[in-house]
Design a protein around this motif. Structure first.
Motif, PDB file in Angstrom:
ATOM      1  N   HIS A  17       1.046  -1.903   0.131  1.00  0.00           N
ATOM      2  CA  HIS A  17      -0.499  -0.098   0.088  1.00  0.00           C
ATOM      3  C   HIS A  17       1.235   1.302   0.443  1.00  0.00           C
ATOM      4  CE1 HIS A  17      -3.463   2.597   0.817  1.00  0.00           C
ATOM      5  NE2 HIS A  17      -3.088   3.108   1.676  1.00  0.00           N
ATOM      6  N   ASP A  18       2.355   0.931   1.104  1.00  0.00           N
ATOM      7  CA  ASP A  18       2.986   2.414   0.663  1.00  0.00           C
ATOM      8  C   ASP A  18       4.340   1.710   0.556  1.00  0.00           C
ATOM      9  OD1 ASP A  18       4.421   4.760   1.551  1.00  0.00           O
ATOM     10  OD2 ASP A  18       2.978   4.933   3.180  1.00  0.00           O
ATOM     11  N   PRO A  19       4.559   2.129  -0.822  1.00  0.00           N
ATOM     12  CA  PRO A  19       6.352   1.655  -0.416  1.00  0.00           C
ATOM     13  C   PRO A  19       7.266   2.193  -0.108  1.00  0.00           C
ATOM     14  CG  PRO A  19       5.145   1.914  -3.353  1.00  0.00           C
ATOM     15  CD  PRO A  19       4.699   2.142  -1.805  1.00  0.00           C
ATOM     16  N   GLU A  20       7.150   3.193   0.366  1.00  0.00           N
ATOM     17  CA  GLU A  20       8.514   4.318   1.362  1.00  0.00           C
ATOM     18  C   GLU A  20       8.140   3.653   2.785  1.00  0.00           C
ATOM     19  OE1 GLU A  20       7.914   7.942   0.292  1.00  0.00           O
ATOM     20  OE2 GLU A  20       8.251   7.774  -1.656  1.00  0.00           O
ATOM     21  N   LYS A  26      12.171   4.281   9.519  1.00  0.00           N
ATOM     22  CA  LYS A  26      13.332   3.561   9.696  1.00  0.00           C
ATOM     23  C   LYS A  26      13.975   4.811  10.250  1.00  0.00           C
ATOM     24  CE  LYS A  26      16.046   0.230   6.569  1.00  0.00           C
ATOM     25  NZ  LYS A  26      17.172   0.159   5.825  1.00  0.00           N
ATOM     26  N   ALA A  27      13.538   6.132   9.174  1.00  0.00           N
ATOM     27  CA  ALA A  27      13.488   6.960   9.949  1.00  0.00           C
ATOM     28  C   ALA A  27      12.999   7.430  10.717  1.00  0.00           C
ATOM     29  CB  ALA A  27      13.400   8.419   8.139  1.00  0.00           C
ATOM     30  N   ASP A  31       4.003   9.073  11.588  1.00  0.00           N
ATOM     31  CA  ASP A  31       3.425   9.830  11.406  1.00  0.00           C
ATOM     32  C   ASP A  31       2.389  10.073   9.891  1.00  0.00           C
ATOM     33  OD1 ASP A  31       5.591  11.502  11.189  1.00  0.00           O
ATOM     34  OD2 ASP A  31       4.570  13.124  11.323  1.00  0.00           O
ATOM     35  N   GLN A  32       3.780   9.860   8.599  1.00  0.00           N
ATOM     36  CA  GLN A  32       3.553   9.544   7.814  1.00  0.00           C
ATOM     37  C   GLN A  32       3.141   8.313   6.864  1.00  0.00           C
ATOM     38  OE1 GLN A  32       6.942  10.819   6.325  1.00  0.00           O
ATOM     39  NE2 GLN A  32       6.894  12.759   7.207  1.00  0.00           N
ATOM     40  N   LEU A  33       3.043   7.084   8.056  1.00  0.00           N
ATOM     41  CA  LEU A  33       2.686   6.011   7.398  1.00  0.00           C
ATOM     42  C   LEU A  33       1.390   5.851   7.037  1.00  0.00           C
ATOM     43  CD1 LEU A  33       3.394   3.690   9.729  1.00  0.00           C
ATOM     44  CD2 LEU A  33       4.708   4.052   7.570  1.00  0.00           C
ATOM     45  N   LYS A  34       0.708   5.395   5.512  1.00  0.00           N
ATOM     46  CA  LYS A  34      -0.695   5.362   5.241  1.00  0.00           C
ATOM     47  C   LYS A  34      -0.779   4.118   5.883  1.00  0.00           C
ATOM     48  CE  LYS A  34       0.932   7.526   1.374  1.00  0.00           C
ATOM     49  NZ  LYS A  34       1.083   7.022  -0.925  1.00  0.00           N
ATOM     50  N   PRO A  35      -2.370   3.853   6.733  1.00  0.00           N
ATOM     51  CA  PRO A  35      -2.753   2.694   6.941  1.00  0.00           C
ATOM     52  C   PRO A  35      -3.333   2.172   5.978  1.00  0.00           C
ATOM     53  CG  PRO A  35      -4.416   4.874   6.946  1.00  0.00           C
ATOM     54  CD  PRO A  35      -2.795   5.360   6.145  1.00  0.00           C
ATOM     55  N   PHE A  36      -2.956   0.482   6.045  1.00  0.00           N
ATOM     56  CA  PHE A  36      -3.871  -0.215   5.418  1.00  0.00           C
ATOM     57  C   PHE A  36      -5.218  -0.100   4.374  1.00  0.00           C
ATOM     58  CE2 PHE A  36      -5.281  -4.075   4.014  1.00  0.00           C
ATOM     59  CZ  PHE A  36      -5.136  -4.590   2.647  1.00  0.00           C
TER      60      PHE A  36
END
Length: 45
Positions: A17-20, A26-27, A31-36
């Motif tokens: 869903h979020d390739p990054e 790691k960083a 807060d930038q993670l996209k929920p599945f």
């Protein structure tokens, strides 16, 4: 599932869903993670 491998399924879905996702984790940019969203899997077909 008995060995606890099911956690990798959740991570795999998140990465699809979020390739990054890995770079963000790691960083420490949680807060930038996209929920599945299961709807996003439809774009893979």
């Amino acid at each position: 599932m008995r060995r606890g491998d099911f956690d990798l399924v959740a991570v795999g879905r998140s990465i699809l869903h979020d390739p990054e996702w890995v770079q963000k984790v790691k960083a420490g940019h949680f807060d930038q993670l996209k929920p599945f969203d299961a709807e996003s899997l439809k774009t893979l077909y």
